[in-house]
Every structure is written in structure tokens, then in C-alpha cells.
Design a protein around this motif. Structure first.
Motif, PDB file in Angstrom:
ATOM      1  N   ILE A 208       0.846  -1.201   0.000  1.00  0.00           N
ATOM      2  CA  ILE A 208       0.000   0.000   0.000  1.00  0.00           C
ATOM      3  C   ILE A 208       0.876   1.243   0.000  1.00  0.00           C
ATOM      4  CG2 ILE A 208      -1.791   1.258   1.259  1.00  0.00           C
ATOM      5  CD1 ILE A 208      -2.735  -1.408   0.164  1.00  0.00           C
ATOM      6  N   ALA A 209       1.924   1.214   0.818  1.00  0.00           N
ATOM      7  CA  ALA A 209       2.834   2.355   0.902  1.00  0.00           C
ATOM      8  C   ALA A 209       3.503   2.620  -0.436  1.00  0.00           C
ATOM      9  CB  ALA A 209       3.885   2.104   1.983  1.00  0.00           C
ATOM     10  N   VAL A 210       3.975   1.571  -1.094  1.00  0.00           N
ATOM     11  CA  VAL A 210       4.681   1.745  -2.375  1.00  0.00           C
ATOM     12  C   VAL A 210       3.734   2.267  -3.450  1.00  0.00           C
ATOM     13  CG1 VAL A 210       5.833   0.486  -4.232  1.00  0.00           C
ATOM     14  CG2 VAL A 210       6.450   0.029  -1.879  1.00  0.00           C
ATOM     15  N   ILE A 211       2.509   1.734  -3.506  1.00  0.00           N
ATOM     16  CA  ILE A 211       1.535   2.200  -4.499  1.00  0.00           C
ATOM     17  C   ILE A 211       1.267   3.693  -4.304  1.00  0.00           C
ATOM     18  CG2 ILE A 211      -0.902   2.062  -5.174  1.00  0.00           C
ATOM     19  CD1 ILE A 211      -0.700  -0.985  -4.633  1.00  0.00           C
ATOM     20  N   GLY A 212       1.120   4.110  -3.047  1.00  0.00           N
ATOM     21  CA  GLY A 212       0.873   5.526  -2.783  1.00  0.00           C
ATOM     22  C   GLY A 212       2.093   6.393  -3.030  1.00  0.00           C
ATOM     23  N   LEU A 416      -5.638   4.698   2.690  1.00  0.00           N
ATOM     24  CA  LEU A 416      -4.243   4.659   3.134  1.00  0.00           C
ATOM     25  C   LEU A 416      -3.297   4.927   1.964  1.00  0.00           C
ATOM     26  CD1 LEU A 416      -2.984   4.161   5.899  1.00  0.00           C
ATOM     27  CD2 LEU A 416      -2.694   1.761   5.281  1.00  0.00           C
ATOM     28  N   ALA A 417      -3.599   4.345   0.811  1.00  0.00           N
ATOM     29  CA  ALA A 417      -2.781   4.580  -0.378  1.00  0.00           C
ATOM     30  C   ALA A 417      -2.808   6.060  -0.772  1.00  0.00           C
ATOM     31  CB  ALA A 417      -3.266   3.717  -1.538  1.00  0.00           C
ATOM     32  N   LEU A 418      -3.989   6.670  -0.655  1.00  0.00           N
ATOM     33  CA  LEU A 418      -4.115   8.099  -0.971  1.00  0.00           C
ATOM     34  C   LEU A 418      -3.277   8.929  -0.001  1.00  0.00           C
ATOM     35  CD1 LEU A 418      -5.473  10.238  -2.723  1.00  0.00           C
ATOM     36  CD2 LEU A 418      -7.406  10.227  -1.134  1.00  0.00           C
ATOM     37  N   ALA A 419      -3.295   8.554   1.290  1.00  0.00           N
ATOM     38  CA  ALA A 419      -2.487   9.268   2.285  1.00  0.00           C
ATOM     39  C   ALA A 419      -0.997   9.135   1.969  1.00  0.00           C
ATOM     40  CB  ALA A 419      -2.784   8.725   3.684  1.00  0.00           C
ATOM     41  N   PHE A 420      -0.580   7.924   1.609  1.00  0.00           N
ATOM     42  CA  PHE A 420       0.819   7.737   1.225  1.00  0.00           C
ATOM     43  C   PHE A 420       1.155   8.500  -0.061  1.00  0.00           C
ATOM     44  CE2 PHE A 420       1.011   4.007   4.105  1.00  0.00           C
ATOM     45  CZ  PHE A 420       2.223   4.301   4.722  1.00  0.00           C
ATOM     46  N   GLY A 421       0.167   8.637  -0.954  1.00  0.00           N
ATOM     47  CA  GLY A 421       0.381   9.436  -2.160  1.00  0.00           C
ATOM     48  C   GLY A 421       0.696  10.877  -1.831  1.00  0.00           C
ATOM     49  N   ILE A 422      -0.012  11.428  -0.847  1.00  0.00           N
ATOM     50  CA  ILE A 422       0.256  12.812  -0.417  1.00  0.00           C
ATOM     51  C   ILE A 422       1.645  12.900   0.213  1.00  0.00           C
ATOM     52  CG2 ILE A 422      -0.488  14.631   1.168  1.00  0.00           C
ATOM     53  CD1 ILE A 422      -3.375  13.563   0.760  1.00  0.00           C
ATOM     54  N   VAL A 423       1.997  11.876   1.026  1.00  0.00           N
ATOM     55  CA  VAL A 423       3.338  11.841   1.619  1.00  0.00           C
ATOM     56  C   VAL A 423       4.404  11.779   0.524  1.00  0.00           C
ATOM     57  CG1 VAL A 423       4.932  10.457   3.018  1.00  0.00           C
ATOM     58  CG2 VAL A 423       2.573  10.776   3.772  1.00  0.00           C
ATOM     59  N   GLY A 424       4.180  10.933  -0.490  1.00  0.00           N
ATOM     60  CA  GLY A 424       5.133  10.835  -1.590  1.00  0.00           C
ATOM     61  C   GLY A 424       5.281  12.141  -2.342  1.00  0.00           C
ATOM     62  N   TYR A 425       4.163  12.828  -2.567  1.00  0.00           N
ATOM     63  CA  TYR A 425       4.199  14.133  -3.246  1.00  0.00           C
ATOM     64  C   TYR A 425       5.011  15.139  -2.429  1.00  0.00           C
ATOM     65  CZ  TYR A 425       2.489  18.741  -4.676  1.00  0.00           C
ATOM     66  OH  TYR A 425       2.420  20.051  -5.066  1.00  0.00           O
ATOM     67  N   LEU A 426       4.758  15.187  -1.112  1.00  0.00           N
ATOM     68  CA  LEU A 426       5.504  16.110  -0.253  1.00  0.00           C
ATOM     69  C   LEU A 426       6.988  15.765  -0.209  1.00  0.00           C
ATOM     70  CD1 LEU A 426       2.972  16.463   2.717  1.00  0.00           C
ATOM     71  CD2 LEU A 426       3.477  18.153   0.940  1.00  0.00           C
ATOM     72  N   PHE A 427       7.291  14.463  -0.194  1.00  0.00           N
ATOM     73  CA  PHE A 427       8.693  14.040  -0.209  1.00  0.00           C
ATOM     74  C   PHE A 427       9.378  14.534  -1.481  1.00  0.00           C
ATOM     75  CE2 PHE A 427       9.980  10.510   2.867  1.00  0.00           C
ATOM     76  CZ  PHE A 427       9.175  11.020   3.877  1.00  0.00           C
ATOM     77  N   LYS A 428       8.696  14.404  -2.629  1.00  0.00           N
ATOM     78  CA  LYS A 428       9.269  14.861  -3.890  1.00  0.00           C
ATOM     79  C   LYS A 428       9.483  16.375  -3.882  1.00  0.00           C
ATOM     80  CE  LYS A 428       9.433  11.073  -6.455  1.00  0.00           C
ATOM     81  NZ  LYS A 428      10.651  10.606  -7.144  1.00  0.00           N
TER      82      LYS A 428
END
Length: 505
Positions: A208-212, A416-428
């Protein structure tokens, strides 16, 4: 000779109609994943992983590794024709690949990229063939203190050699440890970090984390950039490929140097992206005509592509032999092995030699298949990028959400995937590395178990990590890697101070 005999047995396993068909299917899916912006090798592998749960582990890993090779090749296609790197590791290929395409040399650039990539990948697989058995036998001497030292060294090497800010790497890793801790503690049975949400009792799946992080996060950034696809048309003919292949021996030094760089960065956690940039920089620095780089120099395509694929394949060595993934994609594959009931590490070579050597043999065949398929399908996959992003984008979101739901058949996983997507966007946006977070989620619990077992053996004394020459050496290397950025910044500070004083004098 023992490894050679095992490899021949592996070819008997891999050379079946079913496995060859899986290689072709995996490569085609991988090229599609590499071509489409917002996806990528880690996300493509994670989306396919739930579909492999009912498959034989050998067939499943052949499909996933073939998808991985295809994704790397797909990223090169878009880099050259559209100046859009489908993979982060393909960024360096745009520097000279796209100028060559604009000069009417698209076929030459693509042929150089794919042929040199195949050579780099083969170099990494040969290394795995030669060293995997020895590394596995050496690792059989390990007990829990040695395993923790190896895990600690892996985390430290991401800090010291990862290329990103050490502070940001540590923050990313700490978040990964926190996510890995959610749910039931495997040692004490206590519930941790669930905050009375029953849905978190099973923990957070790294899939889930990787997909997001990789899928939805990349897509959000792509939408912000307003990506447009304006590319160069290309049709690859066998005659042009053969003519380019005849020119390739002229660049033997670049191929050798880039293969070595890629192998080193694959075994250490530098990864394909760092390998491609480092190889490009080394090629430009050692060239007699550095001014040609950036204007369509073939060596500027050959060097990053060779290093990229050498790093991608050699990253499988520490994952198989030590249970330590050398890249984000290897971490996802390692998670797949554990889901299939296989324990990556030295015992895998003893308990499932058919799996290990079948995989290694398939890597030889898969790379040959990838080169052939990608050369034959360049026009097809290039035409996909002419579809408006307003159509491609939503399709990718749907694929990501379906993949997230498939992991556990829970609606909560989509959120959860959507939340990780936001985290990934912020990380980028904030330039935080994602790979350390994924690594910590995959092997964080294994490192914790090794540490706690070591503490039980020693009755709470940290001296157990210095109790023999092997574990002491591993800990010393880990500490040196951890302090490497501090030593480097101190040296730069002293050099600036000396230069400033010399200028005043």
C-alpha cells in the motif's frame, strides 16, 4: 564449477514455454509501466504482486523481474524520444539521447541505449552468478548480532552513500520504522501505534505504501507540472540496429567503466539513479571532447544506460544472499518473497536452490528478451504517449486504487494509499528520498527482531556487537558509513578555510 552446474539446472527450470511466455508478458507490461509517467518499476512491481499470490514462486519472480527490466527500457524510450524520463534513473539519458533524436538520429540513440543497457544488465547478472553462492555460504556463519550489524550497515550506507541529505535520509528512515511498528509486536504480542483503530491491528502493508508513494505521489507531481507530450517519431529497423551494434566496440572503455560503477552502486544502496548520474559525469570528465556532451554524444547515452541496468540487476545479489534489498524495487520483490513463504537470505540457497538458480537463469534470458521486445515495439509504445494526459492520468489512478484494494480487500487501504500518495508528493517537493522509507518498512521488523534477540543473549549488554571479529568489523564499517557525511563536510570546511586564508595572504 558448483555455481555453473547450479546455473545449468536453473536454465532447465527457466527454459520452458510457460516461463518464456511470462518473460515476454512481463517485459511488455514493464515497458508500458516505464513509458507511462506517474508509474515506475517499484509501483509496477507492487501492482502486479497481488496477482502472483496464486502462482508458483519461480513463475511469479520471473514475471516480476521481467517487468522490472521492461520498465527500465521503457524509461529510456521516453527519455530519448520525448525528453521525458519514464524512470528517475533515465534522467541522465535525456541529456544526449533527446538531442540525438532531434538531429534525426533517434534510431541510433535508441539502439545504443538498448544494446548498452543489455550489456550492463548482463554484467550484473554474471556478478550474481559468480558471487551469490560464496556470499550465501559466508552469511551462514551469521547469528542475530551479525544480522543486526548487517542491517545496521545497510541503513548506515543509505545515510553515507545515498546521495541525499543525511538528515532527510534519517527522517525518511525513521518514518519507515514507525510505519513498520504499527500493529501486533511479533515478540511480546503487544499492540503498537494503532490508536484503538482495529483496522490497523494487522499493520500497514508495504505494498500500500509503495503504491501511494511511487504511483499516486509521482502522478500528483506530474499533474502539477502540466506535462505535455511532444516527441520525435522513430521506427527501428534491423539494419540500423546492426549498423549501430558494429559501432559499439569503439566505446568498450565506457561500457567497462559504467558496468563497474553500476555494479558497485547496485550492491551498495546507491541504486540505478545515482549510478546513471555518476557514470555520465565520469564519462564527461574522462572524455577528450567534453564539450560534445549535451549536444548528442553517443557516449552520453551509453554510459548512463549501462550503469543504470548494471545497478538494477546487481541489486538482486544482496537481496537474495543476505536478505537486504539494494534498491526500492528489490525491496518490493523481497516483500513478495516473504509473502510467498520464502525467507530471503543464505538459507534460501539451501532450502530452495531451484528458486534461486531458476531466477538467476531467467535474468539472463529476460534481458535478452527485453532487448528484442523493446527494439520491436518502440513505435507502439511511443504512440501511447500521444494520448492526452487527461486520459492517461485517471487511468493510472484507477489502476493504483484497484491494486491497493486487491492487497487486503479493504476499503481502508484505498484511503491509506491516498495518504501515502500525499506523503510521496511532499517528499518529492521537499527533496526527501523515498527509498529509505520503503527499505525501513520492509526490513525494519527483521532488524528489530535481530537486535532484541541479541539483547536477550547478552542480558542487555551492547558489547555483544563487538564480541567477535566478524560482528565488530561489520559494526565498524557501519559506523564509518554513518559518519562519512560528517567527515566529508568537515574536510570541505577546512579546505574552504585554508583557501580563504591563502587568498588573504
Amino acid at each position: 564449477m558448483e555455481n555453473f552446474a547450479s546455473l545449468l539446472h536453473g536454465f532447465q527450470i527457466a527454459l520452458t514455454t510457460h516461463h518464456i511466455a511470462l518473460m515476454f508478458a512481463g517485459v511488455l507490461l514493464g515497458i508500458l509501466v516505464g513509458v507511462l509517467p506517474g508509474l515506475g518499476a517499484p509501483n509496477g512491481v507492487s501492482l502486479m504482486l497481488p496477482l502472483t499470490f496464486s502462482m508458483d514462486p519461480v513463475s511469479a519472480i520471473i514475471l516480476l523481474t521481467s517487468l522490472y527490466w521492461g520498465a527500465l527500457f521503457g524509461g529510456s524510450t521516453t527519455s530519448i524520444l520525448f525528453n521525458i524520463p519514464g524512470e528517475p534513473s533515465s534522467v541522465a539519458t535525456t541529456f544526449d539521447g533527446h538531442p540525438m533524436a532531434k538531429q534525426g538520429r533517434a534510431t541510433e540513440a535508441l539502439s545504443f541505449a538498448f544494446l548498452s543497457a543489455g550489456i550492463g544488465a548482463m554484467a550484473g547478472v554474471i556478478l550474481i552468478t559468480l558471487l551469490s553462492g560464496w556470499v550465501a555460504r559466508f552469511a551462514l556463519k551469521f547469528s542475530s548480532p551479525e544480522y543486526f550489524a548487517v542491517y545496521f550497515m545497510t541503513f548506515a550506507s543509505f545515510v553515507g552513500l545515498g546521495g541525499a541529505s543525511p538528515f532527510k535520509t534519517i527522517v525518511s528512515m525513521a518514518m519507515g520504522f514507525a510505519f513498520a511498528s504499527i500493529g501486533m509486536d511479533s515478540v511480546s504480542g503487544n499492540v503498537r501505534l494503532t490508536y484503538e483503530f482495529d483496522v490497523l491491528l494487522a499493520g500497514v502493508s508495504f505494498l500500500i505504501a509503495v503504491i501511494g508513494l511511487f504511483g499516486l505521489g509521482e502522478l500528483l507531481q506530474t499533474m502539477e507540472e502540466g506535462l505535455r507530450f511532444d516527441g520525435v517519431k522513430a521506427k527501428v529497423s534491423p539494419r540500423d540496429v546492426f549498423a549501430t551494434a558494429l559501432k559499439l566496440p569503439r566505446y568498450w572503455l565506457a561500457l567497462l567503466r559504467s558496468s563497474i560503477i553500476g555494479i558497485w552502486m547496485g550492491i551498495t544502496p546507491g541504486g540505478p539513479t545515482a549510478a546513471s548520474f555518476m557514470s555520465y559525469a565520469m564519462a564527461k570528465r574522462s572524455s577528450r571532447n567534453p564539450e560534445k556532451f549535451g549536444k548528442g554524444e553517443p557516449e552520453g547515452v551509453i554510459s548512463p544506460e549501462t550503469a543504470d541496468h548494471a545497478a538494477g540487476s546487481s541489486a538482486m545479489l544482496p537481496m537474495l544472499a543476505l536478505g537486504i534489498p539494494g534498491s526500492a524495487t528489490a525491496a518490493v520483490m523481497m516483500g513478495g518473497l516473504m509473502i510467498w513463504g520464502l525467507n530471503p537470505g543464505p538459507m534460501l540457497f539451501v532450502e530452495r536452490p531451484d528458486f534461486v538458480w531458476g531466477l538467476i537463469a531467467s535474468m539472463y534470458l529476460g534481458n535478452v528478451v527485453a532487448v528484442i521486445v523493446v527494439l520491436a515495439t518502440v513505435p507502439l509504445f511511443a504512440s501511447i504517449l500521444r494520448i492526452p494526459f487527461s486520459i492517461i492520468g485517471p487511468a493510472i489512478v484507477v489502476v493504483c486504487f484497484i491494486g491497493a484494494y486487491t492487497v487486503g480487500n479493504k476499503e481502508f487501504d484505498i484511503w491509506l494509499a491516498l495518504a501515502f500518495g500525499i506523503v510521496g508528493y511532499l517528499f518529492k517537493k521537499l527533496d526527501y528520498p523515498i527509498a529509505p522509507l520503503v527499505l525501513a518498512m520492509v526490513i525494519g521488523d527483521k532488524a528489530e527482531d535481530a537486535f532484541r534477540q541479541s539483547m536477550i543473549f547478552s542480558q542487555g549488554s551492547l558489547s555483544i556487537f563487538w564480541s567477535n571479529a566478524l560482528v565488530a568489523s561489520l559494526m565498524a564499517i557501519a559506523l564509518a558509513l554513518l559518519l562519512f557525511p560528517l567527515i566529508g563536510s568537515t574536510r570541505r570546511g577546512i579546505r574552504k578555510l585554508v583557501t580563504a586564508r591563502a587568498a588573504k595572504a
